[in-house]
Design an enzyme around this catalytic site. Structure first.
Site, PDB file in Angstrom:
ATOM      1  N   GLU A 100       3.164  10.430 -22.245  1.00  0.00           N
ATOM      2  CA  GLU A 100       4.637   9.856 -23.849  1.00  0.00           C
ATOM      3  C   GLU A 100       4.295   8.222 -24.037  1.00  0.00           C
ATOM      4  OE1 GLU A 100       8.245  12.427 -22.756  1.00  0.00           O
ATOM      5  OE2 GLU A 100       8.293  10.337 -21.877  1.00  0.00           O
ATOM      6  N   GLU A 108       6.090  19.268 -22.140  1.00  0.00           N
ATOM      7  CA  GLU A 108       7.774  18.930 -21.793  1.00  0.00           C
ATOM      8  C   GLU A 108       8.493  20.129 -22.506  1.00  0.00           C
ATOM      9  OE1 GLU A 108       8.334  15.450 -20.086  1.00  0.00           O
ATOM     10  OE2 GLU A 108       6.662  15.188 -19.238  1.00  0.00           O
TER      11      GLU A 108
END
Length: 471
Positions: free
Chosen positions: A173, A364
């Site tokens: 991320e 995810e």
């Protein structure tokens, strides 16, 4: 006719992070990471030293129970398992001359177990767990020296695990640093405290480090496939007004700039305007510009929610996420206030592929919820229809994106076994198919139990998606 549009070889599996499940923070020669001084996740500033109420220090004891855990993943039929290597297990202080053999050997054992069951590893090099010494002694990613420390670490593990690991992600991320400088960039400042100059210089260092590691990887093995990893949060205009539509567009462009650099090898115009307006002049060498051209093979991303955007200052802010936005009245929300928007996943897949034209990997996705363990007599379980419904509806939209012609490599659900929350450092926010007996006070047996969703996902994998409920 075949019901499923999922292709043969689609990589079904799950994802975890070392700092949220391993525990054993002071075993095997491991050094401290930034996570070890974040006892409340993102809720409070870091402490000077690890504190006893930090659940991440204990994790779910995966360090000692990895064989049991991987056997459970194999029982579900996992094709791929995404995990992270704890950088401070390999270089305890980040700037050590030599790597820690005990740490390298631990991940050898992880790979041994995965190979035993035929599970493909997908490895994240840096998942919010920069060695603490690099934050405290160097100022984190604001310091250019971290580029060399990271590349040395990456080179070490590339060489150690070549022939055993094909898929690699450089940073988790990576766009989170825009909102969380400490977790995303090991810089001990809040978003309000850090200057735009320092923030974007740190971002530049991370981009160069990622690109240099990608270049090194290709010299070590032609079999490696290197990806970047970004947070995907689709942004919709709250009202059908041009101002709201453009606000959503501009925020989307800022979200995407990290992917733009990884894919295109240069800074996008949106970011150049930010530099001009904030009078930012970065330290960028000619070699940096050359390095940035080492672009990725695929783009991976997390998707949990969408948000709305508006120029109306009175609109209610979105709950529970670090990416901003305002509340969308058209969608339901989770226990933590995150919008539940399955169609948003199809939207994200389409817009990202239109933008980058690279294979995509959903690494995810999942529902954080409060689970209730129930005693069934011979065993214990969790009846988590809410999780099954959430994942079923999202996977149906993944299938629609496949029908749209989007090349999607695989899907790894987040927290496939219950682990400690990154954002809140609590245990009650559970994502897994496997229940772990541990509470927010660190009490429990740590025994593992299969939830109803365990058997549901097992069937989804076994049928390559044909068992999903559509319509």
């Amino acid at each position: 006719m075949k019901k499923s549009a999922f292709p043969e070889g689609f990589l079904w599996g799950g994802a975890t992070a070392a700092n949220q499940l391993e525990g054993a923070f002071d075993e095997g020669g491991k050094g401290l990471s930034i996570q070890d001084v974040m006892p409340n996740g993102l809720m409070t500033p870091p402490t000077e030293a690890p504190t006893s109420d930090n659940l991440k220090l204990k994790g779910i004891d995966h360090y000692h129970r990895y064989q049991e855990d991987i056997a459970l993943l194999a029982d579900m039929g996992f094709k791929v398992y995404r995990f992270s290597i704890a950088w401070s297990r390999i270089f305890p202080n980040g700037d050590n001359e030599e790597p820690n053999e005990e740490g390298l050997a631990f991940y050898d054992r992880i790979l041994d177990e995965l190979e035993k069951y035929g599970i493909e590893p997908l490895v994240t090099l840096s998942h919010y767990e920069t060695p603490l010494n690099l934050a405290r002694s160097y100022g984190g990613w604001s310091n250019r020296k971290l580029i060399d420390f990271y590349v040395k670490y990456a080179t070490t593990v590339f060489n150690r695990y070549k022939g055993r690991v094909k898929y690699w992600l450089t940073f988790n991320e990576v766009n989170s640093i825009l909102h969380q400088p400490f977790m995303g960039g090991a810089i001990e400042k809040t978003r309000e405290e850090i200057t735009e100059q320092e923030l974007y210089q740190a971002i530049h260092h991370i981009m160069v480090a990622s690109a240099r590691a990608t270049a090194v990887a290709r010299t070590i093995s032609q079999d490696f496939s290197i990806g970047c990893m970004v947070i995907s949060v689709p942004r919709y205009p709250l009202r059908p007004r041009p101002e709201d539509a453009f606000k959503a567009l501009r925020e989307t462009q800022l979200d995407a700039l990290f992917g733009d650099i990884h894919v295109n090898g240069e800074y996008p115009n949106t970011l150049l305007r930010v530099f001009k307006e904030h009078e930012i002049e970065l330290d960028i060498s000619e070699q940096d510009l050359v390095d940035l051209r080492n672009t990725v093979d695929f783009v991976s991303f997390s998707y949990y929610m969408s948000v709305a955007e508006t120029t109306d200052p009175s609109a209610e802010r979105g709950g529970g996420n670090i990416m901003g936005g305002v509340k969308n009245p058209e969608v339901e929300v989770s226990d933590w206030g995150w919008a539940i928007d399955p169609v948003g996943l199809r939207y994200a897949l389409n817009t990202m592929y239109d933008r980058w034209h690279k294979p995509l990997f959903i690494v995810e996705n999942g529902l954080g919820a409060v689970d209730q363990l129930v005693d069934e007599g011979t065993t214990k379980t969790v009846h988590d229809d809410y999780r099954i419904n959430y994942m079923n509806d999202h996977l149906v939209q993944v299938e629609e994106a496949l029908k749209d012609g989007i090349p999607i490599m695989g899907y790894t659900s987040w927290g496939c076994i219950d682990l400690i929350s990154a954002s809140t450092a609590e245990m009650k926010k559970r994502y897994g198919f496997i229940y772990v007996d541990l509470d927010n006070n660190g009490e429990g047996t740590l025994d593992r139990y299969r939830k109803d969703s365990f058997y549901w996902y097992k069937e989804v994998i076994a049928t390559n998606g044909e068992s999903l409920k559509r319509g």
